[in-house]
Design an enzyme around this catalytic site. Structure first.
Site, PDB file in Angstrom:
ATOM      1  N   ARG A   9       4.918  -0.668 -12.648  1.00  0.00           N
ATOM      2  CA  ARG A   9       5.914  -1.252 -13.544  1.00  0.00           C
ATOM      3  C   ARG A   9       6.834  -2.235 -12.900  1.00  0.00           C
ATOM      4  NH1 ARG A   9       8.413  -3.558 -16.431  1.00  0.00           N
ATOM      5  NH2 ARG A   9       9.724  -3.438 -18.271  1.00  0.00           N
ATOM      6  N   ASP A  59       9.176   8.273  -1.682  1.00  0.00           N
ATOM      7  CA  ASP A  59       8.471   9.251  -2.591  1.00  0.00           C
ATOM      8  C   ASP A  59       8.291   8.452  -3.730  1.00  0.00           C
ATOM      9  OD1 ASP A  59       7.592  11.054  -4.216  1.00  0.00           O
ATOM     10  OD2 ASP A  59       8.969  12.521  -3.500  1.00  0.00           O
ATOM     11  N   ILE A  77       1.006  -1.117  -0.086  1.00  0.00           N
ATOM     12  CA  ILE A  77       0.111   0.019  -0.009  1.00  0.00           C
ATOM     13  C   ILE A  77       0.818   1.303  -0.085  1.00  0.00           C
ATOM     14  CG2 ILE A  77      -1.768   1.228   1.241  1.00  0.00           C
ATOM     15  CD1 ILE A  77      -2.600  -1.587   2.644  1.00  0.00           C
ATOM     16  N   ASN A 120      -2.428   3.990  -3.518  1.00  0.00           N
ATOM     17  CA  ASN A 120      -3.152   4.897  -3.070  1.00  0.00           C
ATOM     18  C   ASN A 120      -2.286   6.519  -2.988  1.00  0.00           C
ATOM     19  OD1 ASN A 120      -5.143   6.244  -0.955  1.00  0.00           O
ATOM     20  ND2 ASN A 120      -3.084   6.093   0.159  1.00  0.00           N
ATOM     21  N   VAL A 171     -14.704  11.963   0.301  1.00  0.00           N
ATOM     22  CA  VAL A 171     -14.441  11.437   1.313  1.00  0.00           C
ATOM     23  C   VAL A 171     -13.629  12.349   2.383  1.00  0.00           C
ATOM     24  CG1 VAL A 171     -12.791   9.315   2.318  1.00  0.00           C
ATOM     25  CG2 VAL A 171     -13.869   9.314  -0.222  1.00  0.00           C
ATOM     26  N   TYR A 188      -5.923  18.436 -11.511  1.00  0.00           N
ATOM     27  CA  TYR A 188      -6.143  17.335 -10.722  1.00  0.00           C
ATOM     28  C   TYR A 188      -7.334  16.376 -11.253  1.00  0.00           C
ATOM     29  CZ  TYR A 188      -8.091  14.436  -6.944  1.00  0.00           C
ATOM     30  OH  TYR A 188      -8.477  13.285  -6.207  1.00  0.00           O
ATOM     31  N   LYS A 207      -6.421  12.407 -12.458  1.00  0.00           N
ATOM     32  CA  LYS A 207      -7.054  11.277 -12.143  1.00  0.00           C
ATOM     33  C   LYS A 207      -7.879  10.876 -13.327  1.00  0.00           C
ATOM     34  CE  LYS A 207      -6.566  10.928  -7.663  1.00  0.00           C
ATOM     35  NZ  LYS A 207      -5.947   9.878  -7.225  1.00  0.00           N
TER      36      LYS A 207
HETATM   37  C1  8X3 Z   1     -11.769  13.678  -4.460  1.00  0.00           C
HETATM   38  C2  8X3 Z   1     -13.186  14.069  -4.931  1.00  0.00           C
HETATM   39  O1  8X3 Z   1     -14.571  15.828  -5.851  1.00  0.00           O
HETATM   40  O2  8X3 Z   1     -12.904  16.681  -4.345  1.00  0.00           O
HETATM   41  O3  8X3 Z   1     -10.921  13.083  -5.331  1.00  0.00           O
HETATM   42  O4  8X3 Z   1     -12.325  15.823  -6.674  1.00  0.00           O
HETATM   43  S1  8X3 Z   1     -13.144  15.496  -5.452  1.00  0.00           S
END
Ligand code: 8X3
Length: 254
Positions: free
Chosen positions: A122, A61, A8, A88, A187, A154, A158
């Site tokens: 990898r 890191d 993890i 994660n 979350v 961001y 993702k």
């Molecule tokens: C976290 C959810 O909606 O803040 O990845 O991008 S959000």
């Protein structure tokens, strides 16, 4: 999960830490890494006291390519049979218009969320292929499904996690490996405190007026995905609090 080796990243807090707890509770052995080694050792000691779990901890890191390579190649032989990699480590930094974005924040998001995931995978995927089994669970985000204002980088990062997951699933389709992308919505962890560079007031507002998911909710889903029979692969799973319909559609009772 008895005696299976679970790796993890970003295990010192939040979803990573909750996953470590959940798998330890179910008898797994853990390889945990994070940048903050003091915090990680405390997490590991705590888990070991509670469940007697065998744990290896690494100050790492994940965006440091050389170090990732060294950590994996130096793993003791009996720890190289990694059953599950939970990618994660990562998160968001900043929430402002693209034209005002801080490029250091961008570099860090790309390094941890994308490059870190790539480097770890990898090295570990070939070990899994050699072992004839394995599962990679990436912690993506609802942000990877559609962009939202002030989140270009961001969301882009993702989205990359989503498509890298899809591509890896294709390239390993002729092996027994499984690849899962979990995409959480809101979350409540230190995610927003980190995103706002320590501004706790601003972070609190993100979860105001609703019941957010917890790190434990996500750990339950990671555990569920990992403990299904080996022929069952959850490709992608998006999970939100019931008062969230998308990254931008949220009902709050204020
Ligand atoms: C976290 C959810 O909606 O803040 O990845 O991008 S959000």
């Amino acid at each position: 999960m008895k005696n299976k080796v679970i790796f993890i990243s970003g295990a010192n807090s939040g979803i990573g830490k909750a996953c470590a707890e959940k798998f330890a509770e179910n008898g797994a052995k853990l390889i945990l890494c994070s940048r903050n080694i003091e915090k990680l050792i405390k997490v590991a000691d705590n888990i070991n006291k509670k469940y007697g779990t065998e744990i290896l901890t690494y100050q790492l890191d994940v965006g440091d390519r050389e170090k990732v390579s060294r950590v994996i190649s130096d793993l003791p032989k009996n720890w190289q049979k990694i059953a599950l990699l939970v990618n994660n480590a990562g998160g968001a930094l900043g929430l402002e218009k693209f034209q005002d974005g801080d490029m250091d924040d961008w570099d860090e998001m790309i390094d941890s969320n994308i490059k870190g995931l790539l480097y770890l995978s990898r090295h570990i995927v070939p070990l899994m292929i050699r072992n004839g089994k394995g599962h990679i669970i990436n912690i993506g985000s609802i942000a990877g499904n559609a962009a939202y204002p002030n989140g270009a980088v961001y969301c882009g990062v993702k989205a990359a996690v989503r498509l890298i997951s899809d591509g890896l699933r294709m390239d390993t389709v002729d092996t027994p490996l499984r690849v899962t992308n979990i995409q959480p919505g809101l979350v409540e962890t230190n995610f927003s405190v980190v995103r706002f560079h320590g501004n706790e007031e601003r972070a609190k507002k993100v979860y105001q007026g609703l019941k957010p998911l917890t790190a434990e909710d996500i750990a339950d889903i990671v555990f569920f995905s990992a403990s299904l029979p080996e022929h069952v692969q959850i490709c992608e799973l998006t999970v939100t609090p019931s008062s969230q319909a998308s990254a931008t559609v949220v009902h709050r009772e204020l």
